[in-house]
Scaffold this active site. Structure first.
Site, PDB file in Angstrom:
ATOM      1  N   GLN A 245       0.853  -1.196   0.000  1.00  0.00           N
ATOM      2  CA  GLN A 245       0.000   0.000   0.000  1.00  0.00           C
ATOM      3  C   GLN A 245       0.883   1.238   0.000  1.00  0.00           C
ATOM      4  O   GLN A 245       1.836   1.331   0.767  1.00  0.00           O
ATOM      5  CB  GLN A 245      -0.878  -0.018   1.254  1.00  0.00           C
ATOM      6  CG  GLN A 245      -1.238   1.337   1.843  1.00  0.00           C
ATOM      7  CD  GLN A 245      -2.262   2.079   1.021  1.00  0.00           C
ATOM      8  OE1 GLN A 245      -3.095   1.478   0.371  1.00  0.00           O
ATOM      9  NE2 GLN A 245      -2.217   3.404   1.065  1.00  0.00           N
ATOM     10  N   THR A 246       0.561   2.203  -0.865  1.00  0.00           N
ATOM     11  CA  THR A 246       1.345   3.432  -0.863  1.00  0.00           C
ATOM     12  C   THR A 246       0.509   4.608  -1.347  1.00  0.00           C
ATOM     13  O   THR A 246      -0.402   4.451  -2.160  1.00  0.00           O
ATOM     14  CB  THR A 246       2.606   3.287  -1.747  1.00  0.00           C
ATOM     15  OG1 THR A 246       3.331   4.516  -1.741  1.00  0.00           O
ATOM     16  CG2 THR A 246       2.260   2.919  -3.180  1.00  0.00           C
ATOM     17  N   ARG A 247       0.814   5.770  -0.787  1.00  0.00           N
ATOM     18  CA  ARG A 247       0.249   7.020  -1.291  1.00  0.00           C
ATOM     19  C   ARG A 247       1.374   8.009  -1.583  1.00  0.00           C
ATOM     20  O   ARG A 247       1.130   9.183  -1.812  1.00  0.00           O
ATOM     21  CB  ARG A 247      -0.730   7.620  -0.285  1.00  0.00           C
ATOM     22  CG  ARG A 247      -0.085   8.197   0.967  1.00  0.00           C
ATOM     23  CD  ARG A 247      -1.105   8.907   1.846  1.00  0.00           C
ATOM     24  NE  ARG A 247      -0.488   9.800   2.801  1.00  0.00           N
ATOM     25  CZ  ARG A 247      -0.146   9.466   4.036  1.00  0.00           C
ATOM     26  NH1 ARG A 247      -0.333   8.231   4.466  1.00  0.00           N
ATOM     27  NH2 ARG A 247       0.390  10.362   4.849  1.00  0.00           N
TER      28      ARG A 247
ATOM     29  N   HIS B  88      11.308   1.997   1.095  1.00  0.00           N
ATOM     30  CA  HIS B  88      10.154   1.237   0.612  1.00  0.00           C
ATOM     31  C   HIS B  88      10.593   0.125  -0.337  1.00  0.00           C
ATOM     32  O   HIS B  88      10.044  -0.985  -0.317  1.00  0.00           O
ATOM     33  CB  HIS B  88       9.174   2.162  -0.114  1.00  0.00           C
ATOM     34  CG  HIS B  88       8.581   3.219   0.753  1.00  0.00           C
ATOM     35  ND1 HIS B  88       8.324   4.484   0.295  1.00  0.00           N
ATOM     36  CD2 HIS B  88       8.202   3.204   2.055  1.00  0.00           C
ATOM     37  CE1 HIS B  88       7.807   5.207   1.270  1.00  0.00           C
ATOM     38  NE2 HIS B  88       7.720   4.455   2.356  1.00  0.00           N
TER      39      HIS B  88
ATOM     40  N   GLY C  66       4.103  -1.153   7.276  1.00  0.00           N
ATOM     41  CA  GLY C  66       5.301  -0.424   7.656  1.00  0.00           C
ATOM     42  C   GLY C  66       5.121   0.357   8.945  1.00  0.00           C
ATOM     43  O   GLY C  66       4.098   0.284   9.617  1.00  0.00           O
ATOM     44  N   ARG C  67       6.148   1.100   9.273  1.00  0.00           N
ATOM     45  CA  ARG C  67       6.097   1.973  10.443  1.00  0.00           C
ATOM     46  C   ARG C  67       5.064   3.072  10.207  1.00  0.00           C
ATOM     47  O   ARG C  67       5.032   3.695   9.156  1.00  0.00           O
ATOM     48  CB  ARG C  67       7.496   2.586  10.647  1.00  0.00           C
ATOM     49  CG  ARG C  67       7.649   3.470  11.858  1.00  0.00           C
ATOM     50  CD  ARG C  67       9.072   4.000  11.911  1.00  0.00           C
ATOM     51  NE  ARG C  67       9.376   4.816  10.740  1.00  0.00           N
ATOM     52  CZ  ARG C  67       9.209   6.132  10.676  1.00  0.00           C
ATOM     53  NH1 ARG C  67       8.712   6.794  11.699  1.00  0.00           N
ATOM     54  NH2 ARG C  67       9.523   6.790   9.584  1.00  0.00           N
ATOM     55  N   ASP C  68       4.174   3.287  11.172  1.00  0.00           N
ATOM     56  CA  ASP C  68       3.174   4.358  11.111  1.00  0.00           C
ATOM     57  C   ASP C  68       2.333   4.260   9.835  1.00  0.00           C
ATOM     58  O   ASP C  68       2.107   5.245   9.144  1.00  0.00           O
ATOM     59  CB  ASP C  68       3.849   5.728  11.207  1.00  0.00           C
ATOM     60  CG  ASP C  68       2.857   6.842  11.518  1.00  0.00           C
ATOM     61  OD1 ASP C  68       1.818   6.554  12.127  1.00  0.00           O
ATOM     62  OD2 ASP C  68       3.118   8.000  11.144  1.00  0.00           O
ATOM     63  N   HIS C  69       1.853   3.079   9.531  1.00  0.00           N
ATOM     64  CA  HIS C  69       1.039   2.837   8.333  1.00  0.00           C
ATOM     65  C   HIS C  69      -0.189   3.744   8.338  1.00  0.00           C
ATOM     66  O   HIS C  69      -0.938   3.809   9.308  1.00  0.00           O
ATOM     67  CB  HIS C  69       0.608   1.367   8.294  1.00  0.00           C
ATOM     68  CG  HIS C  69      -0.166   0.983   7.083  1.00  0.00           C
ATOM     69  ND1 HIS C  69       0.386   0.249   6.051  1.00  0.00           N
ATOM     70  CD2 HIS C  69      -1.443   1.235   6.707  1.00  0.00           C
ATOM     71  CE1 HIS C  69      -0.517   0.062   5.111  1.00  0.00           C
ATOM     72  NE2 HIS C  69      -1.646   0.658   5.487  1.00  0.00           N
ATOM     73  N   ALA C  70      -0.424   4.439   7.219  1.00  0.00           N
ATOM     74  CA  ALA C  70      -1.592   5.310   7.026  1.00  0.00           C
ATOM     75  C   ALA C  70      -1.686   6.405   8.082  1.00  0.00           C
ATOM     76  O   ALA C  70      -2.757   6.958   8.320  1.00  0.00           O
ATOM     77  CB  ALA C  70      -2.891   4.500   6.995  1.00  0.00           C
TER      78      ALA C  70
ATOM     79  N   HIS D 276      10.613   5.345  -2.093  1.00  0.00           N
ATOM     80  CA  HIS D 276      12.038   5.651  -1.947  1.00  0.00           C
ATOM     81  C   HIS D 276      12.787   4.375  -1.561  1.00  0.00           C
ATOM     82  O   HIS D 276      12.206   3.284  -1.516  1.00  0.00           O
ATOM     83  CB  HIS D 276      12.276   6.806  -0.964  1.00  0.00           C
ATOM     84  CG  HIS D 276      11.622   6.645   0.372  1.00  0.00           C
ATOM     85  ND1 HIS D 276      11.995   5.685   1.272  1.00  0.00           N
ATOM     86  CD2 HIS D 276      10.619   7.346   0.970  1.00  0.00           C
ATOM     87  CE1 HIS D 276      11.278   5.783   2.371  1.00  0.00           C
ATOM     88  NE2 HIS D 276      10.424   6.785   2.206  1.00  0.00           N
TER      89      HIS D 276
END
Length: 388
Positions: free
Chosen positions: A197-199, A206, A291-295, A203
Site C-alpha cells: 500500500q502506498t500514497r 520502501h 510499515g512503520r506508522d502505516h496510514a 524511496h
C-alpha cells in the site's frame, strides 16, 4: 482459475447489474430522487461495486456503523475497522423515503447515473464518536476528521445496484478489479502474493521492504491509492510515473504487478492498516506489508500502533498475513539497506532525511542522496515541482 485466497466474508461481491437489467433500472433511476456523491463517496461506491469492500453490498446501516466504530467488527462478527457510510444533509434526507429507491449521481463530469440505493435506513451520524474511536482524535486538523466533519448529518443505509461504473480517464491500463487481479495472479501461478500500500513515491526504504517481502513471496502487487488524498500529497499521476520508472529499472518485471487502488485515504493509522489488509485480501493477495506508522499523519498515532492492532484479531479472522517492518534506511557502516532490527550502528551512519528536508532539496533542483532515493525518481519529482 483464480487466486485461491478466500475473499473477506467468503465470497467476492459484485453489485454491477448485467446489460438486460441495467437498461430497465436506468429507466427507473431517471424518475427517482437524486443524490450527488462526493469524490470519497464515489470511490466507496466503486469499491463496493467491484467487490473490493466485500462483504459490503451497500452503505452501512446504523447497527453496522456503530458496531464498526465501537468494536471494529460488523454486526455479524466479521472484522471491519472503517465505517463506509453515505451521508447527506437533513434537507436532502427529507426528500427521500425509507423503502424507496434513490439515484446516486456522479460527482464530476456529466454526472451520470451510477447506482440505485435501496433505502433501508436513515440515521444520525455520530461524528465526534466516530472521530474519537476511528481516528483517535477529534482535532479537525486531522485530514480524516476534517473530511467526516464536512459531511452531512444524516446517513443513508441500504444495498446498491450499480448501473454504471465510475468513468475514469487516468491510469486505464492499471485499473484492475479484484476478480481481474485474481485471474492474473492465477495465470502467473503465484500462490503467495504480497501487497504494498502506498500514497507516496517509493524511496529506497520502501524498495527495501518490498524486495525483502519478495524473497518469501512469488509476486508483488504495488497497489497505490489514487482516490482522494490530502492536498499536500504528491499527485497520483506523478507518483505513477515514479512507480513505473522503478519497476522498469530496479524490479524483476515478471514478479511485479502495478495496479491502482481507487479508494480514498482516511489517514486512520492502525484502523486503516486493518482496512487496507482486508481490501488486499479481496484483491487476491495472501500477504500485506505493514510499515512503520502505516496510514498515519502528524503525531496522532504511536510509531507501531499499526502493528499492534493486528493482535486484537485472530489471524484466521483477518485471513491475510501481515508482514511487519521497522524503520529502514541505508547504513554506511553496514554498506547496505537495513532497519532498526538489523543494524547495530548509530544515527551518524544512517542516511535519514526528513520529509521537509527532501522537499527543500527537490524544490532547489537538488538530488537527494542515492542511498535515500533513486535518481530517476528524484528527477520526476523535481520536474513535477516546476509545474504551474
Amino acid at each position: 482459475m483464480t487466486s485461491s485466497i478466500t475473499p473477506h466474508g467468503g465470497k467476492l461481491i459484485n453489485r454491477l447489474l448485467g446489460a438486460s437489467e441495467q437498461e430497465k433500472k436506468l429507466e427507473l433511476a431517471r424518475s427517482l430522487p437524486k443524490i450527488t456523491l462526493s469524490a470519497r463517496q464515489q470511490s466507496d461506491l466503486d469499491m463496493i461495486a467491484c467487490g473490493a469492500l466485500s462483504p459490503l453490498e451497500g452503505f452501512m446501516g446504523e447497527k453496522d456503523y456503530l458496531s464498526v466504530i465501537n468494536t471494529m467488527r460488523l454486526t455479524n462478527g466479521l472484522p471491519w475497522t472503517i465505517p463506509i457510510t453515505l451521508a447527506v444533509t437533513e434537507e436532502e434526507a427529507k426528500k427521500i423515503k425509507i423503502g424507496n429507491g434513490v439515484a446516486l449521481v456522479g460527482a464530476t463530469g456529466r454526472s451520470p447515473l451510477l447506482a440505485i440505493l435501496h433505502l433501508e435506513e436513515k440515521y444520525n451520524a455520530q461524528r465526534d464518536l466516530e472521530a474519537e474511536k476511528v481516528y483517535k482524535t477529534t482535532d479537525t486538523a486531522h485530514p480524516g476528521v476534517a473530511a467526516i466533519k464536512k459531511e452531512g448529518e444524516i446517513c443513508l443505509g441500504g444495498k446498491v445496484e450499480v448501473l454504471n461504473r465510475v468513468s475514469y480517464s487516468d491510469f486505464l491500463d492499471s485499473r484492475k478489479d479484484p476478480a481481474e487481479l485474481r485471474t492474473l495472479f492465477a495465470g502467473k501461478k503465484w500462490r503467495r502474493i504480497v501487497a504494498f500500500q502506498t500514497r507516496n513515491p517509493i524511496h529506497r526504504a520502501h524498495e527495501y521492504l518490498t524486495k525483502s517481502a519478495l524473497e518469501i513471496c512469488d509476486g508483488l502487487l504495488i497497489h497505490p491509492i489514487v482516490g482522494e488524498t490530502k492536498g499536500d500529497d504528491i499527485p497520483a499521476d506523478v507518483r505513477m510515473r515514479c512507480y513505473e520508472v522503478l519497476i522498469e529499472n530496479y524490479y524483476p518485471k515478471d514478479r511485479v504487478v502495478l495496479s491502482v487502488n481507487p479508494a480514498a485515504m482516511r489517514y486512520a493509522g492502525p484502523r486503516e492498516a486493518i482496512f487496507h489488509a482486508l481490501i488486499r485480501k479481496n484483491y487476491g493477495c495472501t500477504h500485506f506489508i505493514v510499515g512503520r506508522d502505516h496510514a498515519g499523519v502528524g503525531n496522532y498515532y504511536g510509531t507501531f500502533d499499526a502493528h499492534f492492532i493486528f493482535d486484537e484479531f485472530k489471524p484466521e479472522e483477518i485471513g491475510i498475513t501481515p508482514l511487519f517492518f521497522d524503520h529502514s534506511f541505508f547504513c554506511h557502516k553496514c554498506e547496505e539497506m537495513a532497519s532498526n532490527k538489523t543494524c547495530p550502528h548509530g544515527a551518524e551512519s544512517r542516511v535519514i532525511l526528513s520529509g521537509t528536508k527532501v522537499r527543500e532539496m527537490l524544490a532547489k533542483g537538488e538530488l537527494p542522496p542515492q542511498e535515500f532515493s533513486r535518481p530517476e525518481v528524484a528527477r520526476i519529482l523535481i520536474e513535477s515541482m516546476k509545474r504551474p
